[in-house]
Scaffold this active site. Structure first.
Site, mmCIF file in Angstrom:
data_model
loop_
_atom_site.group_PDB
_atom_site.id
_atom_site.type_symbol
_atom_site.label_atom_id
_atom_site.label_comp_id
_atom_site.label_asym_id
_atom_site.label_seq_id
_atom_site.Cartn_x
_atom_site.Cartn_y
_atom_site.Cartn_z
ATOM 1 N N HIS A 71 0.847 -1.181 0.000
ATOM 2 C CA HIS A 71 0.000 0.000 0.000
ATOM 3 C C HIS A 71 0.883 1.232 0.000
ATOM 4 C CE1 HIS A 71 -2.931 3.016 1.462
ATOM 5 N NE2 HIS A 71 -3.804 2.260 0.836
ATOM 6 N N ASP A 130 -8.069 -4.843 -0.307
ATOM 7 C CA ASP A 130 -8.489 -5.541 -1.526
ATOM 8 C C ASP A 130 -8.296 -7.042 -1.429
ATOM 9 O OD1 ASP A 130 -9.199 -3.210 -3.000
ATOM 10 O OD2 ASP A 130 -7.083 -2.817 -3.347
#
Length: 451
Positions: A326, A387
Site C-alpha cells: 500500500h 483488496d
C-alpha cells in the site's frame, strides 16, 4: 495518405514525443507521482475529513513503520466499527452522517438520515429508462454517465452553497446503489441473455440490504450478508484527501464546477486498475492460484507459485502480487484486519472455510516471499491491503465481479462528498494548479515546401 497510414504515423510519433529521460525528474527536483524520495506523499493540502497513518517521521527525517490507523473526522475507524458492532447495528449510514457533519449522530438524527437515504434511493422513470438504454460492459462508465445525467434533474445544479452541496451529496449517496444494481441487471440481460429484474428499493431498509435485494431479490441473502456488506461500505467510505480519486474530486471542485462533474471525475479515477479496480485483480489471482497450487496447505507450493508471479512467469505476468502493499500502510491495513474478522464468519456460513484458510496462508507467505524477493529491510515491510479480502467477501455474497469496483464507488461517494464540501468552503479558496516543467527543445517553423 489514407486513414490507416495517418494513424500509424501519429502512433509512431508517440514514442519520441512522449519520452522523457527519467534522470531529468531527479535533476530538476520533480516529485514523480507527487511522491517524495522516501515514497511518502507530497503535502498538497490540509483537511479535517480523514487521516491515513502508516508510518511516523523521526527527528532525523526518516520514516518508521507503525501499525496502520485510519481516522474518520478524528475518530479511529477501529473504535467506530467495534462500537457499532457491540450495539449490534449497521454502520454505513451512521458513518455517512459522521463524515458529512464531523460528529456522530444521536438516535433521532441517525433515524432521520437512514430514512432520508432510503427514501431518496428510487430513480425516476426517465433515469431508469436511460440506464436501460446505455450499452457497455463496464458499469463504472455507466455510473459516470448516469451521474452526469442527474445534473439535468437538479433544479439548482450549479448552486455551491453548503446547504445545496449537502442536498446533492445525500442524493448521490442514495442513488449510487440503485444505479449500480440497475446497470448490472441491464448488462446481465443484454450480454448474458438473462431475465431483466428492476426491483424498487425498500424505503425502510439499509443501503447494504437494499443493494443485495436489488441485485439478488427477496430471501436471497442472510443477516450476516447484510452486516458484512455494510462493514465493507463503512471501511471504503473515506481514505484521506491524497488518494487518487478523492484528489481528482478536489482538483475538479477547486474550479467551482458542479457536483456531478466533480464526482464523475472521481469515478473515472477510481475505475483504474491501479486504484479501485485492484479487488478484481486479487480475485482473479486467487482463482488462478486455486487452479495451479495442488496442495492448498503447502507452504512450499504457495511460495513457489508466488515467486513465479513475481518473476512474471505466472498469472498475468505483470510481476505483481495483487492485494499486497500500500502507498501508506506498512505493517498493517486496519481495514483488512476488520474485514477479515467478519470474512471468517462468512466463510463458515457459506461452507468456504478451506478456501479461506488457503487465503490466510497466501497472506502470510506473500509478505515474506515479497520481502525476500525484493531483499527489503525490516523498515520497508509491506502488508496485505483491504483488496485482499474484499473480493472474496463480494464473491461469497454472490455478487458478480462486474460490481466489485462500483461497490468501491458506492462507499467512497461519501468521502468524495465530504472532501468536495470542504474544498468548496475553504476561507481562502484557490484553484489547484501545480506546475509542469517543459523539457522539449525549441523548434522553428518550417515552410511547407521545405518539410
Amino acid at each position: 495518405m489514407d486513414n490507416e497510414q495517418l494513424r500509424k504515423t501519429l502512433s509512431d510519433s508517440v514514442a519520441f514525443t512522449s519520452n522523457i529521460d527519467k534522470d531529468l525528474f531527479t535533476k530538476m527536483g520533480v516529485k514523480r507521482g507527487l511522491r517524495n524520495e522516501d515514497h511518502s506523499g507530497v503535502l498538497a493540502g490540509l483537511t479535517r475529513v480523514g487521516d491515513v497513518v502508516g508510518y511516523e517521521r523521526q527527528p532525523d527525517g526518516t520514516l518508521s513503520p507503525v501499525p496502520g490507523k485510519l481516522f474518520y473526522r478524528g475518530m479511529d475507524v477501529e473504535e467506530l466499527v467495534k462500537g457499532i458492532q457491540q450495539e449490534n447495528r449497521l454502520g454505513f449510514e451512521e458513518t455517512t452522517f459522521l463524515l458529512l457533519s464531523g460528529r456522530l449522530p444521536n438516535s433521532e438524527e441517525l433515524k432521520a438520515v437512514e430514512h432520508l437515504i432510503a427514501r431518496t434511493m428510487p430513480l425516476n422513470h426517465r433515469a431508469t429508462m436511460n440506464i436501460m438504454a446505455l450499452k457497455g460492459g463496464n458499469i463504472m462508465n455507466i455510473l459516470a454517465r448516469s451521474v452526469l445525467e442527474l445534473y439535468t434533474y437538479d433544479e439548482n445544479p450549479d448552486d455551491i452553497s453548503p446547504e445545496n452541496l449537502i442536498n446533492q451529496s445525500i442524493n448521490l449517496i442514495a442513488k449510487f446503489p440503485t444505479i449500480i444494481a440497475y446497470a448490472y441487471q441491464v448488462l446481465r440481460h443484454d450480454q448474458m441473455g438473462r431475465s431483466l429484474h428492476i426491483r424498487h428499493p425498500y424505503e425502510d431498509r439499509s443501503v447494504a440490504e437494499n443493494f443485495l435485494y436489488m441485485m439478488k431479490g427477496r430471501d436471497s441473502y442472510t443477516e450476516l450478508d447484510v452486516k458484512i456488506l455494510d462493514l465493507a461500505l463503512l471501511l471504503h467510505a473515506e481514505h484521506g484527501g491524497g488518494n487518487n480519486s478523492t484528489f481528482s474530486v478536489r482538483v475538479t471542485s477547486s474550479t467551482e464546477t458542479d457536483t456531478y462533474s466533480a464526482i464523475a471525475a472521481g469515478i473515472g479515477s477510481l475505475k483504474g486498475p491501479l486504484h479501485g479496480g485492484a479487488n478484481i485483480k486479487v480475485q482473479g489471482m486467487l482463482e488462478d492460484m486455486k487452479q495451479n497450487v495442488n496442495d492448498w496447505t503447502s507452504q512450499s507450493q504457495i511460495d513457489d507459485y508466488l515467486t513465479k508471479i513475481l518473476n512474471k512467469e505466472a498469472y498475468d505476468r505483470t510481476g505483481l502480487i495483487y492485494g499486497i502493499g500500500h502507498a501508506v500502510y506498512t505493517i498493517s491495513d486496519p481495514r483488512a484486519i476488520l474485514l477479515k474478522e467478519m470474512a471468517r464468519d462468512l466463510a463458515k456460513e457459506k461452507g468456504r472455510e478451506e478456501e479461506f484458510a488457503f487465503m490466510e496462508l497466501i497472506e502470510e507467505r506473500a509478505v515474506e516471499v515479497f520481502l525476500g524477493f525484493k531483499k527489503s529491510t525490516a523498515k520497508a515491510r509491506t502488508c496485505i491491503n483491504v483488496d485482499f479480502y474484499s473480493g472474496f467477501v463480494y464473491d461469497a455474497l454472490g455478487l458478480p465481479p462486474e460490481v466489485f469496483t462500483p461497490l468501491f464507488a458506492m462507499a467512497r461517494i461519501v468521502g468524495w462528498s465530504a472532501h468536495r464540501i470542504e474544498e468548496m468552503n475553504f476561507t481562502s479558496k484557490r484553484l489547484i494548479r501545480p506546475a509542469y516543467k517543459n523539457v522539449r527543445e525549441r523548434q522553428s517553423f518550417i515552410p511547407m515546401n521545405e518539410r
